[in-house]
Enzyme design. Sequence first.
Site, PDB file in Angstrom:
ATOM      1  N   HIS A  78      45.467  49.306  27.834  1.00 20.57           N
ATOM      2  CA  HIS A  78      44.539  50.321  28.336  1.00 20.57           C
ATOM      3  C   HIS A  78      44.126  49.942  29.753  1.00 20.57           C
ATOM      4  CE1 HIS A  78      41.087  53.290  27.581  1.00 20.57           C
ATOM      5  NE2 HIS A  78      40.861  52.802  28.788  1.00 20.57           N
ATOM      6  N   HIS A  80      43.953  51.622  34.124  1.00 20.59           N
ATOM      7  CA  HIS A  80      43.879  52.797  34.996  1.00 20.59           C
ATOM      8  C   HIS A  80      44.501  52.417  36.342  1.00 20.59           C
ATOM      9  CE1 HIS A  80      41.165  55.317  32.473  1.00 20.59           C
ATOM     10  NE2 HIS A  80      40.778  54.129  32.021  1.00 20.59           N
ATOM     11  N   LYS A  83      43.546  54.407  39.499  1.00 21.02           N
ATOM     12  CA  LYS A  83      42.221  54.222  40.104  1.00 21.02           C
ATOM     13  C   LYS A  83      42.090  52.887  40.829  1.00 21.02           C
ATOM     14  CE  LYS A  83      39.378  56.866  36.768  1.00 21.02           C
ATOM     15  NZ  LYS A  83      40.367  57.300  35.774  1.00 21.02           N
ATOM     16  N   HIS A 229      39.855  58.196  25.174  1.00 23.79           N
ATOM     17  CA  HIS A 229      38.630  57.462  25.467  1.00 23.79           C
ATOM     18  C   HIS A 229      37.553  58.038  24.548  1.00 23.79           C
ATOM     19  CE1 HIS A 229      40.878  56.470  29.042  1.00 23.79           C
ATOM     20  NE2 HIS A 229      39.886  55.779  29.572  1.00 23.79           N
ATOM     21  N   GLU A 232      32.238  56.434  24.859  1.00 24.91           N
ATOM     22  CA  GLU A 232      31.946  55.388  25.853  1.00 24.91           C
ATOM     23  C   GLU A 232      30.520  55.577  26.364  1.00 24.91           C
ATOM     24  OE1 GLU A 232      33.984  53.364  29.831  1.00 24.91           O
ATOM     25  OE2 GLU A 232      34.787  55.243  29.028  1.00 24.91           O
ATOM     26  N   ASP A 329      41.240  47.493  31.197  1.00 25.79           N
ATOM     27  CA  ASP A 329      40.617  48.730  31.656  1.00 25.79           C
ATOM     28  C   ASP A 329      40.723  48.847  33.181  1.00 25.79           C
ATOM     29  OD1 ASP A 329      39.499  51.193  31.186  1.00 25.79           O
ATOM     30  OD2 ASP A 329      37.483  50.460  30.811  1.00 25.79           O
TER      31      ASP A 329
END
Length: 435
Positions: A78, A80, A83, A229, A232, A329
């Site tokens: 998991h 990103h 980003k 997701h 959260e 993450d």
Amino acid sequence: MSFLDLPKADHFVLANATLPAITVEGYDAPATEGLVSADLIIAGGKIESIVSPGTAPAALPRADLRDGMVFPCFVDMHTHLDKGHIWERRRNPDGTFMGALENVGADRAQNWTAQDVRARMEFSLKTAYAHGTKLIRTHLDSIPPQHDISFAVFSELRAEWQDRVALQAVALLPLEQVLNEPVFADIVAVTKRHGGLLGGATRILPDFENILETLFRAAADNGLDIDLHVDETEDKQVLTLKTIAETKLRLGFEGKVTVGHCCSLARQDEDLAKRTVDMVAEAGLSVVSLPMCNMYLQDRHAGRTPRWRGVTLFHELTAAGVKTSVSSDNTRDPFYAYGDLDAVEVFRESVRILHLDHPLDEAARVVTTTPADSLGRPDIGRIKAGLAADLVLFSARRWSEFLSRPQADRIVMRNGMGIDRRLPDYRDLDPILDR
């Protein structure tokens, strides 16, 4: 400078290795704190056999690990990558979840060209590879038209990196768009064309059950798995996790479903939490916790010390038979200002945050075998005769040594050979960060 010189040979022995038993298949030996001793015989870039210490053929060249630990290469399920590393360009002044959403959204709208996304994703891949990761699943922001840009870049990098890091991608789409038929159909088509998964961030929305059912049916119709997701938040009123499990069971969805975060589960009363955990287990969901990012974002209020760690009910889920993993993450972006896609750091901090210790016997599985299984790659994240000799070698001999230092002197082996572990220079990103 590494702690060990590897033999320059096609057939050799890694002698006196200490292996996390939970990652080893086809070798039975007495374990101490979940660790076993062995010699690994390497031939033609693969693990030829795993034998008792001192029993490998004496004629073979060898490297004596002196009881140093050996892991299989890691799995980060998991992330990103799209980003990553925008912090210097777009920070999150208050460190809150809403601040992260707003600042990432603004940066995406202004800067996420194919060139920009590619440069940052490739930087992240170089970093993860140098640290010893072999399999990564990344979520890609899929707010049109970004999905076309990011998935195209992802496909190019997946092909270019296929011999170094295996890549999977999830369309992280705004779930309210699921009921916008033309927009959703286009996102599904792009995701399917690039071999991705469907995803999104669940929250309390009008008509949420209809949204979820539409998402599941689209995944089933197109042969796609799902990775969401989930919850959260510290708000105990938000519990979409149970609805996801119920939906999968009710529809008889046969694909894999992964849920990440699940933070608010830890805020529920005991009875509700237990019912949800049991439902997750019955539905066969895989759960991935993101301890570093969750602890960074959750329960953050100005001038107030956080009262909880932000993570899910990891032990309870595991005890119920749920596949539980941890991952990195975000990396140096408004959702998490730090990180380096280093699975050793993720594991070390997860042991502390989630209390994966006492005992540590099976702890190593959370960044190796379990996430590999959850991602459908049982050929990764384990040490077994016949598999590629993709290993990470450490000078640390026992758990206390391993977890007390960053293991910066580790050796990463791919196909039986040590790789160049030099990390990319942050200055390489200066041109796209407009510094």
